[in-house]
Motif scaffolding. Structure first.
Motif, PDB file in Angstrom:
ATOM      1  N   ARG A   3       0.585  -1.105   0.025  1.00  0.00           N
ATOM      2  CA  ARG A   3      -0.274   0.256   0.045  1.00  0.00           C
ATOM      3  C   ARG A   3       1.033   1.235   0.104  1.00  0.00           C
ATOM      4  O   ARG A   3       1.683   1.370   0.612  1.00  0.00           O
ATOM      5  CB  ARG A   3      -0.692  -0.573   1.209  1.00  0.00           C
ATOM      6  N   GLU A   5       0.356   5.782   0.130  1.00  0.00           N
ATOM      7  CA  GLU A   5      -0.100   6.874   0.445  1.00  0.00           C
ATOM      8  C   GLU A   5       0.552   8.024  -0.539  1.00  0.00           C
ATOM      9  O   GLU A   5       0.957   8.571   0.663  1.00  0.00           O
ATOM     10  CB  GLU A   5      -0.437   7.251   1.387  1.00  0.00           C
ATOM     11  N   PHE A 118      -9.298   2.542 -11.257  1.00  0.00           N
ATOM     12  CA  PHE A 118     -10.276   2.749  -9.653  1.00  0.00           C
ATOM     13  C   PHE A 118     -10.983   1.602  -9.099  1.00  0.00           C
ATOM     14  O   PHE A 118     -11.449   0.815 -10.221  1.00  0.00           O
ATOM     15  CB  PHE A 118     -10.835   4.274 -10.093  1.00  0.00           C
ATOM     16  N   GLY A 122     -10.839   7.384  -4.943  1.00  0.00           N
ATOM     17  CA  GLY A 122      -9.444   7.798  -4.484  1.00  0.00           C
ATOM     18  C   GLY A 122      -8.894   7.188  -3.807  1.00  0.00           C
ATOM     19  O   GLY A 122      -7.648   7.083  -3.586  1.00  0.00           O
ATOM     20  N   ARG A 123      -9.722   5.657  -5.017  1.00  0.00           N
ATOM     21  CA  ARG A 123      -8.100   4.432  -4.654  1.00  0.00           C
ATOM     22  C   ARG A 123      -8.304   4.010  -5.976  1.00  0.00           C
ATOM     23  O   ARG A 123      -9.155   3.151  -6.475  1.00  0.00           O
ATOM     24  CB  ARG A 123      -9.389   3.690  -3.635  1.00  0.00           C
ATOM     25  N   LEU A 124      -7.221   3.080  -5.692  1.00  0.00           N
ATOM     26  CA  LEU A 124      -6.575   2.742  -7.312  1.00  0.00           C
ATOM     27  C   LEU A 124      -5.877   1.500  -6.756  1.00  0.00           C
ATOM     28  O   LEU A 124      -5.165   1.390  -5.711  1.00  0.00           O
ATOM     29  CB  LEU A 124      -5.462   3.592  -7.451  1.00  0.00           C
ATOM     30  N   MET A 125      -6.145   0.770  -7.564  1.00  0.00           N
ATOM     31  CA  MET A 125      -4.891  -1.032  -7.352  1.00  0.00           C
ATOM     32  C   MET A 125      -4.657  -0.707  -9.190  1.00  0.00           C
ATOM     33  O   MET A 125      -4.501  -0.170 -10.200  1.00  0.00           O
ATOM     34  CB  MET A 125      -5.391  -1.623  -7.888  1.00  0.00           C
ATOM     35  N   GLU A 131      -2.145  -1.450  -3.728  1.00  0.00           N
ATOM     36  CA  GLU A 131      -3.102  -0.124  -3.454  1.00  0.00           C
ATOM     37  C   GLU A 131      -2.323   1.116  -3.468  1.00  0.00           C
ATOM     38  O   GLU A 131      -1.610   1.544  -2.670  1.00  0.00           O
ATOM     39  CB  GLU A 131      -3.858  -0.972  -2.333  1.00  0.00           C
ATOM     40  N   THR A 133      -3.638   5.311  -2.414  1.00  0.00           N
ATOM     41  CA  THR A 133      -4.812   6.203  -1.960  1.00  0.00           C
ATOM     42  C   THR A 133      -4.131   7.515  -1.754  1.00  0.00           C
ATOM     43  O   THR A 133      -3.624   7.642  -0.887  1.00  0.00           O
ATOM     44  CB  THR A 133      -5.053   5.871  -0.710  1.00  0.00           C
ATOM     45  N   THR A 137      -5.240  12.861  -7.986  1.00  0.00           N
ATOM     46  CA  THR A 137      -5.370  11.829  -8.556  1.00  0.00           C
ATOM     47  C   THR A 137      -5.291  12.389 -10.241  1.00  0.00           C
ATOM     48  O   THR A 137      -6.149  13.330 -10.830  1.00  0.00           O
ATOM     49  CB  THR A 137      -6.109  10.264  -8.736  1.00  0.00           C
ATOM     50  N   SER A 281     -15.472   4.834  -9.838  1.00  0.00           N
ATOM     51  CA  SER A 281     -14.516   6.836  -9.457  1.00  0.00           C
ATOM     52  C   SER A 281     -15.065   7.618  -8.623  1.00  0.00           C
ATOM     53  O   SER A 281     -15.186   9.031  -8.067  1.00  0.00           O
ATOM     54  CB  SER A 281     -13.621   7.055 -10.496  1.00  0.00           C
TER      55      SER A 281
END
Ligand SMILES: Cc1cc2nc3c(=O)[nH]c(=O)nc-3n(C[C@H](O)[C@H](O)[C@H](O)COP(=O)(O)OP(=O)(O)OC[C@H]3O[C@@H](n4cnc5c(N)ncnc54)[C@H](O)[C@@H]3O)c2cc1C
Length: 475
Positions: A3, A5, A118, A122-125, A131, A133, A137, A281
């Motif tokens: 992860r 950020e 997405f 606000g969260r992408l893989m 992951e 965050t 973006t 998204s």
């Protein structure tokens, strides 16, 4: 699962993404750049640069073929396809290497290889093991060729423009569907290099030109060199052995069946947003599934997501990708503080010969009642005749009330520089009268612009009675 950020995540290491990423770094933010394909950018690898390399080789061949008009005998006009393509690929690889060097100098650990999508607002893989965050973006995923389903009938003979720049020899016969800027450049270049070309357009579209008179003139001029039907009637498509087969109704009215080595789907490019998980998204999407954004901020709604470059489906040109990348990168770095930026006047050039240009407002966006049109025909223009390139028609549009230049569309000899003068004048909100006070050296193609401006002045003087370009000195 890992992860991260970061402050800013940029998706796509093309021209827009690289500028957005660098801008975020310059603004002091921790940024990452995610790329799922080869580095090197569309522009350098399969876009602006290799297409201009091909066009330039073709123009050399054309100049040699036409040298006789100047009393010069160029005995060998032999075109060595393998050598032509070797130079295209070799020089292209140099441009790509330049981008790769730039990428190699980016901060270690900031580059991520993988497909970003997405999974929630606000969260992408990235693929399935990282992951992200991010605080903000930037979507800079570019565009991809839009290939209509029915073209699958051409099987392995179907190609897109990218493929042309990997050829190691020139084919004999190519059919090109679509008559947009990319198709026209490739069509004329291949025709000049001796490839037998058919261009099948739709709905009269040609090179992005909106002005009907300019479009008609351009069609007549370009079709002197290769078969061009801007509203083609295709009756059947298929494959026979290693050849594509097309049955169509010719401009002459009769039916013809022809075989081709390749069929190029040049039917436009669409934002590369599929597979980006935009449905997760939380962003508002337009009818093409592209996030709705503000061109002054590149922000998508009020979200922490920004978009830049061809991905937004507007102004798909390199200079705009870089500009939008800068705006998006800066605003992503300072989100939620978002600054509005002025946009440059639109400027588009098709590197055909004669060149097609569009500067400022498109004719399609201008109301007949609002404008006067000035016109110049390049057939008798001094410098154009000197160069034996005297084909062209330029229209300039000025506001009927204020005389301010609003836009221009045209086809003509080496108009790429004149197009800049026009776009800069539009951006500066210059009036036709002010532009006529500028110096025009002699003998120059730019003197043709002066003729067009004078004709606009004439129409302004008689405003209310003179509305049509046809009444000004066109071709
Ligand atoms: C043949 C041709 C000729 C052209 N000629 C000109 C010209 O003469 N002048 C001009 O101004 N413009 C020209 N253009 C247009 C110009 O090339 C583009 O406007 C410009 O390259 C767009 O840059 P971009 O950063 O938006 O996209 P790209 O450079 O395509 O970058 C997008 C990147 O995003 C990556 N990506 C996509 N999805 C994901 C994902 N989910 N996760 C991770 N990465 C992803 C892609 O792999 C790609 O590397 C031409 C284009 C073509 C095709």
């Amino acid at each position: 699962m890992r992860r991260i950020e970061p402050d800013v995540a940029v998706i796509g290491a093309g021209s827009a993404g690289l500028v957005a990423f660098r801008t975020a770094l310059e603004e002091g933010r921790r940024a990452v750049l995610v790329e799922n394909g080869p580095y090197g950018t569309t522009c350098a690898r399969v876009g602006c640069m290799p297409s201009k390399l091909l066009v330039t080789a073709a123009n050399v061949a054309h100049a040699c073929r036409n040298a006789g008009a100047f009393g010069i005998d160029v005995r060998s006009t032999g075109i060595h396809g393998a050598q032509v393509m070797a130079r295209v690929r070799g020089e292209r690889d140099r441009f790509v290497a330049g981008v790769l060097d730039e990428i190699g100098n980016l901060p270690a650990g900031s580059l991520i290889q993988g497909h970003a999508r997405f999974v929630a607002p606000g969260r992408l893989m990235v693929d399935d093991d990282l992951e992200l965050t991010p605080g903000a973006t930037v979507i800079a995923t570019g565009a991809e060729p839009a290939v209509p389903e029915e073209f699958r009938a051409f099987g392995s003979r179907l190609i897109v423009s990218d493929d042309v720049f990997y050829w190691d020899r020139l084919p004999e016969r190519v059919a090109i569907f679509g008559a947009g800027p990319v198709s026209l450049e490739i069509a004329q270049a291949l025709a000049r290099l001796g490839v037998d070309i058919r261009v099948f357009g739709t709905a009269g579209h040609l090179g992005g030109i909106a002005d009907p008179a300019v479009r008609e003139y351009a069609a007549a001029t370009l079709s002197r060199e290769f078969y061009l039907d801007t509203d083609a009637r295709i009756l059947d498509r298929g494959v026979e052995g290693k050849e594509a087969v097309i049955r169509y109704r010719r401009l002459a009215g009769d039916e013809l069946t022809e075989k081709f080595d390749y069929v190029l789907a040049g039917t436009g490019r669409r934002p590369r947003v599929r597979g980006l998980g935009l449905e997760n998204s939380g962003l508002a999407l337009d009818r093409h599934g592209v996030p709705v954004s503000d061109p002054a901020t590149m922000q998508c709604g009020n979200s922490s997501v920004f978009i830049a470059g061809d991905a937004d489906g507007v102004r798909p040109w390199l200079n705009e990708a870089a500009r939008e990348g800068r705006i998006a990168g800066r605003n992503a770095a300072h989100y939620p503080k978002v600054r509005r930026s002025a946009r440059a006047a639109p400027l588009a050039i098709v590197f055909s010969e004669p060149q097609i240009i569009m500067a400022g407002a498109s004719r399609a966006a201008l109301d007949d009642e609002q404008i006067v049109t000035g016109s110049v025909c390049f057939e008798s223009q001094g410098r154009a005749r000197v160069m034996n390139e005297n084909r062209g028609l330029l229209h300039v549009y000025a506001d009927r009330g204020s005389g301010v230049l609003l836009g221009a569309e045209g086809i003509g000899p080496r108009l790429e520089h004149l197009a800049h003068l026009l776009a800069w004048s539009v951006q500066q909100k210059l009036t036709v009268a002010t532009m006529l006070e500028m110096p025009f050296y002699h003998p120059m193609v730019e003197e043709g612009l002066r003729t067009a401006l004078r004709s606009a002045m004439g129409a302004l003087a008689q405003s209310g009675t003179e509305t049509e370009a046809a009444r000004t000195p066109g071709c």
